[in-house]
Motif scaffolding. Structure first.
Motif, PDB file in Angstrom:
ATOM      1  N   ASN A  81      70.436-134.827  64.998  1.00  0.00           N
ATOM      2  CA  ASN A  81      70.517-136.205  64.514  1.00  0.00           C
ATOM      3  C   ASN A  81      71.411-136.520  63.525  1.00  0.00           C
ATOM      4  N   PRO A  82      71.965-137.762  63.488  1.00  0.00           N
ATOM      5  CA  PRO A  82      73.122-137.823  62.523  1.00  0.00           C
ATOM      6  C   PRO A  82      72.498-138.150  61.151  1.00  0.00           C
ATOM      7  N   HIS A  83      73.144-137.947  59.969  1.00  0.00           N
ATOM      8  CA  HIS A  83      72.610-138.280  58.673  1.00  0.00           C
ATOM      9  C   HIS A  83      73.668-138.973  57.849  1.00  0.00           C
ATOM     10  N   ALA A  84      74.599-139.898  58.408  1.00  0.00           N
ATOM     11  CA  ALA A  84      75.527-140.518  57.712  1.00  0.00           C
ATOM     12  C   ALA A  84      75.222-140.678  56.463  1.00  0.00           C
ATOM     13  N   GLU A  85      74.188-141.744  56.199  1.00  0.00           N
ATOM     14  CA  GLU A  85      73.987-142.471  54.875  1.00  0.00           C
ATOM     15  C   GLU A  85      73.690-141.445  53.756  1.00  0.00           C
ATOM     16  N   GLN A  86      72.584-140.565  54.282  1.00  0.00           N
ATOM     17  CA  GLN A  86      72.312-139.557  53.267  1.00  0.00           C
ATOM     18  C   GLN A  86      73.488-138.600  52.718  1.00  0.00           C
TER      19      GLN A  86
END
Length: 399
Positions: free
Chosen positions: A348-353
């Motif tokens: 899964n992407p976790h860009a913001e974190q």
């Protein structure tokens, strides 16, 4: 032995040879390709200013990294021999490592050469058995004989400022939390996703899997050198493409010929090998999935929203609380005994974190860094807002 000096926009008689006179002189320190690529992002903030003359130099120490001289020559900039550079005064010195900074004269601005100023590794690679954990912002690094070597220390995150207060408080007056210019430039480049894929020869209906390997025997390429071959075979069988981004130190330590030789089968089967000088940012932007390790490129991929899977990770060697350590808690681990693509699709992407861990000034690095540089140069800033251009399109090495 007679040492030649460069004639031109530097030296006591430079006014006899220049066409634009009275320019402030900015020296760019390039001890490694890694440092040079980071400073390339910063130099975009000085574009178009006819009051500034930029010069490059490769510091000469008892050891030299292969590729640094070739990198500076390829920029097309005015390259000043080291023995000449240390005998001149500069209005601003830009650096991404501490190499040679005790020998140059001028206002020195230091930037990180990777994702943040705090080390991912628990110990320096050159440390002995009795070494203590090292953050990367230690007093012994930033000072020489008790003297602070910097006029500006660019940090990416407020957390680094808190560490600096403990490890080298005398550097606090020159510290500037500026965010991460590499991350910001990659975000600006996200709209070029189709253009970058076209430059790589990746069709719209193809999946691009990029392997990101840092340097050292703990990296992907160090621990699993056959992974690249296996990835290329699997994605090719599915009609997709694979790219490889190797840390510039891998190229520097082994040489271009050797890298090409080791990867000959992969290149023959369609691997897109990204050269060390330029292109890794665009390749990551163009990717659908990234297989990485504890290196900065893997962290940047996660920060801009690419699903990341870790193929190798030396948990016992990584500093607790580092960006690499935090990302490892989110990213799944690759099982090389199983098929690759089904595993990647579950990441899964976790860009913001990850982006919040990477930078405390997202989208603001251009304005903060430009303001700092012009203060050191004692020049008024240009009227137009500071902006970062998208990164150039990638150009993989010929197969």
């Amino acid at each position: 032995m007679y040492e030649r000096w460069v004639r031109g926009a530097i030296g006591q008689d430079s006014d006899l040879w220049v066409t634009l006179a009275g320019c402030r002189k900015v020296l760019v320190m390039v001890p490694t390709v890694t440092a040079g690529t980071r400073l390339t992002d910063v130099l975009t903030l000085l574009r178009g200013d006819r009051r500034i003359q930029t010069l490059y130099t490769v510091p000469e120490t008892f050891e030299t990294w292969h590729g640094a001289a070739e990198f500076t020559a390829a920029t097309g900039g005015l390259v000043v021999p080291w023995h000449q550079a240390v005998n001149q005064n500069f209005d601003l010195v830009l650096a991404a490592t501490m190499t040679g900074l005790d020998q140059v004269r001028g206002q020195v601005m230091l930037l990180p050469h990777g994702a943040g100023s705090l080390m991912s590794r628990k110990y320096s690679p050159w440390a002995g058995r009795s070494a203590r954990p090292h953050t990367g912002l230690a007093r012994e690094t930033l000072t020489k004989r008790g003297k602070l070597l910097l006029s500006a220390l660019a940090l990416t995150h407020d957390d680094e400022l808190r560490v600096l207060r403990r490890t080298c408080p005398e550097a606090l007056p020159v510290a500037v939390v500026a965010g991460d210019i590499c991350y910001d430039r990659m975000v600006v480049s996200m709209s070029r996703y189709p253009e970058y894929r076209e430059a790589l020869g990746v069709a719209a209906d193809q999946t691009l899997v990029t392997i990101s390997s840092t340097w050292s025997t703990d990296s992907i390429f160090g621990r699993q050198p056959d992974l690249c071959r296996d990835v290329v075979r699997e994605v090719a069988d599915s009609g997709h493409r694979a790219a490889l981004v190797l840390h510039p130190h891998v190229w520097a330590a082994h040489g271009k010929w050797q890298i090409h030789s080791w990867l000959a089968e992969c290149l023959d089967n369609g691997l897109l090998l990204i050269p060390p000088q330029e292109g890794w940012q665009a390749a990551i932007v163009a990717s659908d999935y990234v297989v990485g390790d504890f290196g900065s490129t893997t962290q940047y991929a996660a920060a801009i929203g690419k699903p990341v899977t870790l193929a190798t990770f030396p948990d016992h060697k990584i500093r607790s609380g580092s960006l690499a350590h935090r990302l490892a808690k989110l990213a799944p681990r690759l099982d090389v005994r199983q098929r690759l693509l089904p595993q990647l699709r579950q990441a899964n992407p976790h860009a913001e974190q990850v982006a919040c861990w990477m930078s405390s000034r997202q989208g603001r690095s251009a304005s903060i860094l430009r303001h700092t540089m012009y203060q050191l140069l004692q020049l008024t800033e240009p009227k137009q807002p500071a902006a970062l251009p998208p990164v150039p399109s990638p150009c993989p090495v010929p197969s």
